[in-house]
Design a protein around this motif. Structure first.
Motif, PDB file in Angstrom:
ATOM      1  N   GLY A 111       0.805  -0.825  -0.660  1.00  0.00           N
ATOM      2  CA  GLY A 111       0.276  -0.223   0.525  1.00  0.00           C
ATOM      3  C   GLY A 111       0.477   1.090   0.545  1.00  0.00           C
ATOM      4  N   PHE A 112       0.380   2.576   0.328  1.00  0.00           N
ATOM      5  CA  PHE A 112       0.115   3.993  -0.120  1.00  0.00           C
ATOM      6  C   PHE A 112       0.204   4.701   0.901  1.00  0.00           C
ATOM      7  N   LYS A 113       0.997   5.463   1.417  1.00  0.00           N
ATOM      8  CA  LYS A 113       0.915   6.179   2.354  1.00  0.00           C
ATOM      9  C   LYS A 113       0.465   7.406   1.738  1.00  0.00           C
ATOM     10  N   THR A 114      -0.727   7.731   2.696  1.00  0.00           N
ATOM     11  CA  THR A 114      -1.625   8.171   1.681  1.00  0.00           C
ATOM     12  C   THR A 114      -2.916   9.432   2.714  1.00  0.00           C
ATOM     13  N   GLY A 115      -3.792   9.177   2.084  1.00  0.00           N
ATOM     14  CA  GLY A 115      -4.558   9.273   3.825  1.00  0.00           C
ATOM     15  C   GLY A 115      -4.526  11.000   4.005  1.00  0.00           C
ATOM     16  N   GLU A 116      -4.017  11.418   5.382  1.00  0.00           N
ATOM     17  CA  GLU A 116      -4.299  12.753   5.361  1.00  0.00           C
ATOM     18  C   GLU A 116      -3.171  13.678   5.113  1.00  0.00           C
ATOM     19  N   LEU A 117      -2.188  12.968   4.531  1.00  0.00           N
ATOM     20  CA  LEU A 117      -0.603  13.410   4.011  1.00  0.00           C
ATOM     21  C   LEU A 117      -1.422  13.735   2.120  1.00  0.00           C
ATOM     22  N   GLY A 118      -2.199  13.164   1.659  1.00  0.00           N
ATOM     23  CA  GLY A 118      -2.325  13.085   0.114  1.00  0.00           C
ATOM     24  C   GLY A 118      -1.626  12.391  -0.424  1.00  0.00           C
ATOM     25  N   LEU A 119      -1.459  12.536  -2.119  1.00  0.00           N
ATOM     26  CA  LEU A 119      -0.969  10.854  -2.861  1.00  0.00           C
ATOM     27  C   LEU A 119       0.525  11.367  -2.911  1.00  0.00           C
ATOM     28  N   GLY A 120       1.039  12.307  -2.571  1.00  0.00           N
ATOM     29  CA  GLY A 120       2.467  12.442  -2.661  1.00  0.00           C
ATOM     30  C   GLY A 120       3.007  14.180  -2.875  1.00  0.00           C
ATOM     31  N   HIS A 121       3.783  14.246  -3.595  1.00  0.00           N
ATOM     32  CA  HIS A 121       3.716  15.616  -4.445  1.00  0.00           C
ATOM     33  C   HIS A 121       4.452  16.502  -5.603  1.00  0.00           C
ATOM     34  N   VAL A 122       4.216  17.360  -5.885  1.00  0.00           N
ATOM     35  CA  VAL A 122       4.924  17.435  -6.838  1.00  0.00           C
ATOM     36  C   VAL A 122       5.837  18.460  -7.564  1.00  0.00           C
ATOM     37  N   VAL A 123       6.893  18.230  -8.565  1.00  0.00           N
ATOM     38  CA  VAL A 123       7.697  19.707  -8.758  1.00  0.00           C
ATOM     39  C   VAL A 123       7.731  20.147  -9.990  1.00  0.00           C
ATOM     40  N   PHE A 124       7.750  22.019  -9.845  1.00  0.00           N
ATOM     41  CA  PHE A 124       7.718  22.250 -11.550  1.00  0.00           C
ATOM     42  C   PHE A 124       9.100  22.512 -10.988  1.00  0.00           C
ATOM     43  N   MET A 125       9.559  22.924 -12.213  1.00  0.00           N
ATOM     44  CA  MET A 125      10.976  24.125 -12.947  1.00  0.00           C
ATOM     45  C   MET A 125       9.781  25.197 -13.534  1.00  0.00           C
ATOM     46  N   THR A 126      10.776  26.244 -12.629  1.00  0.00           N
ATOM     47  CA  THR A 126       9.641  27.503 -13.240  1.00  0.00           C
ATOM     48  C   THR A 126      11.112  28.858 -13.501  1.00  0.00           C
ATOM     49  N   ARG A 127      10.210  29.073 -14.643  1.00  0.00           N
ATOM     50  CA  ARG A 127      11.388  30.526 -14.508  1.00  0.00           C
ATOM     51  C   ARG A 127      11.022  31.754 -13.748  1.00  0.00           C
ATOM     52  N   SER A 128       9.088  31.682 -12.896  1.00  0.00           N
ATOM     53  CA  SER A 128       8.258  32.549 -12.102  1.00  0.00           C
ATOM     54  C   SER A 128       8.071  32.071 -10.675  1.00  0.00           C
ATOM     55  N   VAL A 129       9.916  31.878  -9.744  1.00  0.00           N
ATOM     56  CA  VAL A 129       9.831  30.988  -8.422  1.00  0.00           C
ATOM     57  C   VAL A 129       9.029  31.819  -7.694  1.00  0.00           C
ATOM     58  N   GLU A 130       9.478  33.602  -7.493  1.00  0.00           N
ATOM     59  CA  GLU A 130       8.168  34.406  -6.949  1.00  0.00           C
ATOM     60  C   GLU A 130       7.131  34.336  -6.763  1.00  0.00           C
ATOM     61  N   ALA A 131       6.698  34.059  -8.304  1.00  0.00           N
ATOM     62  CA  ALA A 131       5.758  34.655  -8.669  1.00  0.00           C
ATOM     63  C   ALA A 131       5.107  33.046  -7.927  1.00  0.00           C
ATOM     64  N   MET A 132       5.407  32.178  -7.773  1.00  0.00           N
ATOM     65  CA  MET A 132       4.239  30.789  -7.781  1.00  0.00           C
ATOM     66  C   MET A 132       4.786  30.790  -6.632  1.00  0.00           C
ATOM     67  N   MET A 133       5.799  30.974  -6.250  1.00  0.00           N
ATOM     68  CA  MET A 133       5.467  30.849  -4.260  1.00  0.00           C
ATOM     69  C   MET A 133       4.316  31.064  -3.719  1.00  0.00           C
ATOM     70  N   ALA A 134       4.406  33.224  -4.055  1.00  0.00           N
ATOM     71  CA  ALA A 134       2.988  33.287  -4.048  1.00  0.00           C
ATOM     72  C   ALA A 134       1.450  32.833  -4.336  1.00  0.00           C
ATOM     73  N   PHE A 135       1.401  32.664  -5.642  1.00  0.00           N
ATOM     74  CA  PHE A 135       0.109  31.724  -5.421  1.00  0.00           C
ATOM     75  C   PHE A 135       0.083  30.835  -5.190  1.00  0.00           C
ATOM     76  N   TYR A 136       0.622  29.581  -4.582  1.00  0.00           N
ATOM     77  CA  TYR A 136       0.489  28.538  -4.141  1.00  0.00           C
ATOM     78  C   TYR A 136       0.119  28.502  -2.453  1.00  0.00           C
ATOM     79  N   ALA A 137       1.294  30.397  -1.489  1.00  0.00           N
ATOM     80  CA  ALA A 137       1.174  30.485  -0.304  1.00  0.00           C
ATOM     81  C   ALA A 137      -0.135  31.033  -0.459  1.00  0.00           C
ATOM     82  N   VAL A 138      -0.819  32.032  -1.072  1.00  0.00           N
ATOM     83  CA  VAL A 138      -2.136  32.608  -1.162  1.00  0.00           C
ATOM     84  C   VAL A 138      -2.919  31.169  -0.360  1.00  0.00           C
ATOM     85  N   ILE A 139      -3.123  30.153  -1.586  1.00  0.00           N
ATOM     86  CA  ILE A 139      -3.663  28.657  -0.811  1.00  0.00           C
ATOM     87  C   ILE A 139      -3.364  27.726  -0.365  1.00  0.00           C
ATOM     88  N   GLY A 140      -2.901  28.496   0.233  1.00  0.00           N
ATOM     89  CA  GLY A 140      -2.075  27.295   1.617  1.00  0.00           C
ATOM     90  C   GLY A 140      -0.373  27.055   2.475  1.00  0.00           C
TER      91      GLY A 140
END
Length: 289
Positions: free
Chosen positions: A134-163
């Motif tokens: 089995g997988f370790k999920t539950g309250e931790l969610g399915l895992g993690h995702v990683v993006f390479m981006t030219r807009s690191v600060e804007a991306m961090m700000a966007f995802y910070a808004v949603i928690g």
């Protein structure tokens, strides 16, 4: 904290049958159903966690983040819209396919489709396609995702808004770029951002419950002829023991176990690490010395 978990992901692929072979035979997922247009894959009691869509262009399609309630979905929609990120309503067909009560669609600063939702269908029987613990999920969610981006600060700000909050960061020497790791629950990180010359999906990580399952998946990947892009190793910041393979969609998947958790977020200290791994993980980001 606004968001609860990373609930589901969608990817595009030219060959659904190859994805099914990889997901069931190597990863230990259950194929829920498959049509000419899509394949859905189960990891636990949720109806599905992965959806693979038939497409001439393989790659990332969307990420779905569980916000828990309608009130939270409305609040986040209003806040993001006010910040210049307008929402689109999820269609009836999209809600039905994802097996959720409601969803809103946004585009993050890197151009990635982000879906906020609540009411994901649960209580489904998980029957792995092979012997698997089995997988370790539950309250931790399915895992993690990683993006390479030219807009690191804007991306961090966007995802910070949603928690999401900062866990730690690492300077990746081979690519001369900083990677930032963010959490929204006790999982060390549900999202990571790597600065780079383009906006592209880098990898997804899923966590098994035992080292034996990781070792078995590593062997099965080799037996299927899958490309192992990073060898078995142990990361410094989240302490996951894992290996990486190339998926049929052309991005990497990290398969690991033993990840540390952030149980006391108030006392958590954000630090910088000087390497991504204690040992192993030889590959593009950590070449042999």
């Amino acid at each position: 904290m606004s968001l609860h978990t990373l609930g589901y992901v969608g990817f595009n692929a030219t060959d659904l049958d190859d994805w099914r072979l990889y997901a069931t035979g190597v990863l230990g997922m259950q194929a829920v159903d498959q049509t000419a247009d899509a394949l859905r894959l189960r990891m636990d009691g949720k109806h599905h966690r992965f959806a693979i869509h038939k497409s001439a262009t393989p790659g990332f399609a969307y990420s779905g983040w569980d916000v828990g309630t309608r009130a939270e979905l409305e609040r986040l929609t209003a806040e993001l819209t006010a910040l210049g990120y307008p929402a689109a309503e999820g269609t009836e067909a999209e809600r039905a396919f994802r097996r959720v009560v409601d969803l809103r669609v946004f585009t993050d600063p890197g151009g990635n489709r982000v879906e906020l939702f609540y009411g994901q269908l649960s209580g489904c029987p998980f029957t792995p396609a092979r012997q698997f613990g089995g997988f370790k999920t539950g309250e931790l969610g399915l895992g993690h995702v990683v993006f390479m981006t030219r807009s690191v600060e804007a991306m961090m700000a966007f995802y910070a808004v949603i928690g999401l909050k900062m866990s730690d960061y690492i300077f990746i020497k081979p690519v001369q770029s900083m990677a930032y790791f963010m959490h929204l629950n006790a999982r060390h990180h549900s999202l990571a951002l790597l600065g780079g010359p383009q906006d592209v999906f880098h990898h997804i990580m899923i966590e098994a419950n035992s080292l034996d399952d990781v070792g078995m998946a590593n062997e099965l990947a080799l037996r299927q002829g899958r490309t192992v892009t990073m060898s078995l190793g142990k990361h410094t910041n989240d302490e996951v023991v894992s290996f990486y393979t190339m998926t049929p969609s052309g991005f990497e998947l990290e398969y690991g176990c033993g990840g540390r958790t952030i149980d006391d977020q108030e006392s958590w200290q954000v630090v910088e690490y000087d390497d991504i791994s204690f040992w192993g993980h030889l590959g593009p980001l950590r070449p042999p010395v």
